[in-house]
Design a protein around this motif. Sequence first.
Motif, PDB file in Angstrom:
ATOM      1  N   ARG A   1       0.889  -1.176  -0.056  1.00  0.00           N
ATOM      2  CA  ARG A   1       0.016   0.088   0.167  1.00  0.00           C
ATOM      3  C   ARG A   1       0.970   1.079  -0.043  1.00  0.00           C
ATOM      4  NH1 ARG A   1      -3.016  -3.891   2.380  1.00  0.00           N
ATOM      5  NH2 ARG A   1      -5.413  -3.814   2.115  1.00  0.00           N
ATOM      6  N   LEU A   2       2.225   1.021   0.395  1.00  0.00           N
ATOM      7  CA  LEU A   2       3.074   2.223   0.139  1.00  0.00           C
ATOM      8  C   LEU A   2       3.858   2.542  -0.810  1.00  0.00           C
ATOM      9  CD1 LEU A   2       4.436   1.656   3.969  1.00  0.00           C
ATOM     10  CD2 LEU A   2       2.478   3.111   3.315  1.00  0.00           C
ATOM     11  N   ILE A   3       3.856   1.567  -1.666  1.00  0.00           N
ATOM     12  CA  ILE A   3       4.715   1.775  -2.920  1.00  0.00           C
ATOM     13  C   ILE A   3       4.043   2.112  -4.040  1.00  0.00           C
ATOM     14  CG2 ILE A   3       6.367  -0.207  -2.222  1.00  0.00           C
ATOM     15  CD1 ILE A   3       5.098  -2.184  -4.007  1.00  0.00           C
ATOM     16  N   ASP A   4       4.514   2.497  -4.989  1.00  0.00           N
ATOM     17  CA  ASP A   4       4.100   3.047  -6.454  1.00  0.00           C
ATOM     18  C   ASP A   4       3.206   1.913  -6.985  1.00  0.00           C
ATOM     19  OD1 ASP A   4       4.206   3.485  -9.678  1.00  0.00           O
ATOM     20  OD2 ASP A   4       4.337   5.524  -8.349  1.00  0.00           O
ATOM     21  N   PRO A   5       1.851   2.329  -7.717  1.00  0.00           N
ATOM     22  CA  PRO A   5       1.120   1.279  -8.362  1.00  0.00           C
ATOM     23  C   PRO A   5       1.827   0.603  -9.476  1.00  0.00           C
ATOM     24  CG  PRO A   5       0.069   3.268  -8.099  1.00  0.00           C
ATOM     25  CD  PRO A   5       1.271   3.648  -7.575  1.00  0.00           C
ATOM     26  N   SER A   6       2.814   1.262 -10.372  1.00  0.00           N
ATOM     27  CA  SER A   6       3.715   0.483 -11.196  1.00  0.00           C
ATOM     28  C   SER A   6       4.527  -0.682 -10.676  1.00  0.00           C
ATOM     29  CB  SER A   6       4.350   1.397 -11.867  1.00  0.00           C
ATOM     30  OG  SER A   6       5.144   2.359 -11.109  1.00  0.00           O
ATOM     31  N   GLU A   7       5.017  -0.254  -9.431  1.00  0.00           N
ATOM     32  CA  GLU A   7       6.026  -1.272  -8.701  1.00  0.00           C
ATOM     33  C   GLU A   7       4.845  -2.245  -7.994  1.00  0.00           C
ATOM     34  OE1 GLU A   7       8.130   1.183  -5.954  1.00  0.00           O
ATOM     35  OE2 GLU A   7       9.411   1.991  -7.467  1.00  0.00           O
ATOM     36  N   PHE A   8       3.898  -1.920  -7.711  1.00  0.00           N
ATOM     37  CA  PHE A   8       3.129  -2.941  -7.173  1.00  0.00           C
ATOM     38  C   PHE A   8       2.661  -4.114  -8.198  1.00  0.00           C
ATOM     39  CE2 PHE A   8      -1.175  -4.477  -6.631  1.00  0.00           C
ATOM     40  CZ  PHE A   8      -1.239  -4.890  -5.412  1.00  0.00           C
ATOM     41  N   ALA A   9       2.622  -3.581  -9.569  1.00  0.00           N
ATOM     42  CA  ALA A   9       2.303  -4.610 -10.605  1.00  0.00           C
ATOM     43  C   ALA A   9       3.577  -5.618 -10.691  1.00  0.00           C
ATOM     44  CB  ALA A   9       2.303  -3.793 -11.880  1.00  0.00           C
ATOM     45  N   ILE A  10       4.594  -5.198 -10.174  1.00  0.00           N
ATOM     46  CA  ILE A  10       5.889  -6.198 -10.360  1.00  0.00           C
ATOM     47  C   ILE A  10       5.961  -7.106  -9.368  1.00  0.00           C
ATOM     48  CG2 ILE A  10       8.420  -6.279  -9.961  1.00  0.00           C
ATOM     49  CD1 ILE A  10       8.655  -3.453 -11.296  1.00  0.00           C
ATOM     50  N   VAL A  11       5.244  -6.594  -8.068  1.00  0.00           N
ATOM     51  CA  VAL A  11       5.286  -7.529  -6.927  1.00  0.00           C
ATOM     52  C   VAL A  11       3.998  -8.580  -7.394  1.00  0.00           C
ATOM     53  CG1 VAL A  11       4.584  -7.956  -4.400  1.00  0.00           C
ATOM     54  CG2 VAL A  11       6.095  -5.818  -5.323  1.00  0.00           C
ATOM     55  N   GLN A  12       2.981  -8.043  -7.892  1.00  0.00           N
ATOM     56  CA  GLN A  12       1.944  -8.997  -8.199  1.00  0.00           C
ATOM     57  C   GLN A  12       2.253 -10.147  -9.331  1.00  0.00           C
ATOM     58  OE1 GLN A  12      -0.401  -8.735  -5.733  1.00  0.00           O
ATOM     59  NE2 GLN A  12      -1.986  -8.733  -7.129  1.00  0.00           N
ATOM     60  N   GLY A  13       3.117  -9.557  -9.805  1.00  0.00           N
ATOM     61  CA  GLY A  13       3.784 -10.597 -11.171  1.00  0.00           C
ATOM     62  C   GLY A  13       4.433 -11.776 -10.461  1.00  0.00           C
ATOM     63  N   ALA A  14       5.025 -11.396  -9.180  1.00  0.00           N
ATOM     64  CA  ALA A  14       5.792 -12.644  -8.521  1.00  0.00           C
ATOM     65  C   ALA A  14       4.821 -13.660  -7.631  1.00  0.00           C
ATOM     66  CB  ALA A  14       6.869 -11.981  -7.626  1.00  0.00           C
ATOM     67  N   ALA A  15       3.730 -12.911  -7.366  1.00  0.00           N
ATOM     68  CA  ALA A  15       2.705 -13.610  -6.552  1.00  0.00           C
ATOM     69  C   ALA A  15       2.258 -15.094  -6.869  1.00  0.00           C
ATOM     70  CB  ALA A  15       1.382 -12.912  -6.078  1.00  0.00           C
ATOM     71  N   PHE A  16       2.474 -15.418  -8.539  1.00  0.00           N
ATOM     72  CA  PHE A  16       1.862 -16.714  -9.114  1.00  0.00           C
ATOM     73  C   PHE A  16       3.299 -17.353  -9.619  1.00  0.00           C
ATOM     74  CE2 PHE A  16      -1.304 -13.545  -9.323  1.00  0.00           C
ATOM     75  CZ  PHE A  16      -2.516 -14.112  -8.821  1.00  0.00           C
TER      76      PHE A  16
END
Length: 313
Positions: free
Chosen positions: A150-165
Amino acid sequence: MEHRRLVLAAAAFTLASVLFLTLGARGNWSFALMFRAERLLALAVVGTAVAWSTIAFQTVTGNRILTPSIMGFDALYLLIQTMLVAALGGLGAATLGALPRFGIETGLMIGAALVLFAVLLRRGADLTLLVLTGIVFGILFRSLAGLVNRLIDPSEFAIVQGAAFARFTTVDDRLLWIGTAATALAAALLWRRRDRLDVVALGRETAIGLGIDHDREARRLLALVAVLVSVSTALVGPVVFFGLLVSAITHGIAGTWRHATVLPLSGLVSATILVGGQTLFERVLAFETSVSVVIEGLGGLVFLFLIFRRSAR
């Protein structure tokens, strides 16, 4: 009879491998086969690591509805990814390099697991407390990852989401050979302890009565489980219910509880599911869906089935 089941499982894996290597191949066959052979090796390594770690973990805990992921490995992996992106930024995390990232991920996961196992088991805590502690840590890691997200940039959040699967289609070839070596070493050590696994499966009191130092053996086995889970997670990402699916199928067809049969059979079943599923979704369905999502969904259904069947007894 046990050997016949192993032969049939090996034949199924061979058929799935041949289809994976040849189906839809065009152009330069030598290049296509070399490229697909690396991916086939990656699927086999991950499948073996997930299957053997799950079987060993269930044997030590004496519970067939538990998997190593219940200890919070997947949550710790996501927290590591989130912290890397938060600390280095999206660009910095992307340019960190595959080898340093792999080293950080596997080192932290193995270190955290060994500390948890050593502290709790050394103090005489039973495996139930160990599992509950792992669940609590998993919730903590997920909460921390959610807070940082919730604290990082939305574009960086997409990178994290890509690693969730889990990503079964893209495995760095440099990491593949390191992961293969680590998995082979841990699997070889686990195979050497297959007879001790049979004794541990009888329960703590029985194992002690038969001359096995149960707590020391449990620490050694859990250390090998930590290595296998950490390597497979760092290679492709978190797989929560896949090990449970493989374990249920293996115990359903093995016809024995002896680990000399269950371990290789589980590896063949796991690798066949991954290779066959990847062939189906990649060659036939043209990536219309992700094999990891389907496998995790089936594993979740198996988990619910086992829960309801146990509660109905």
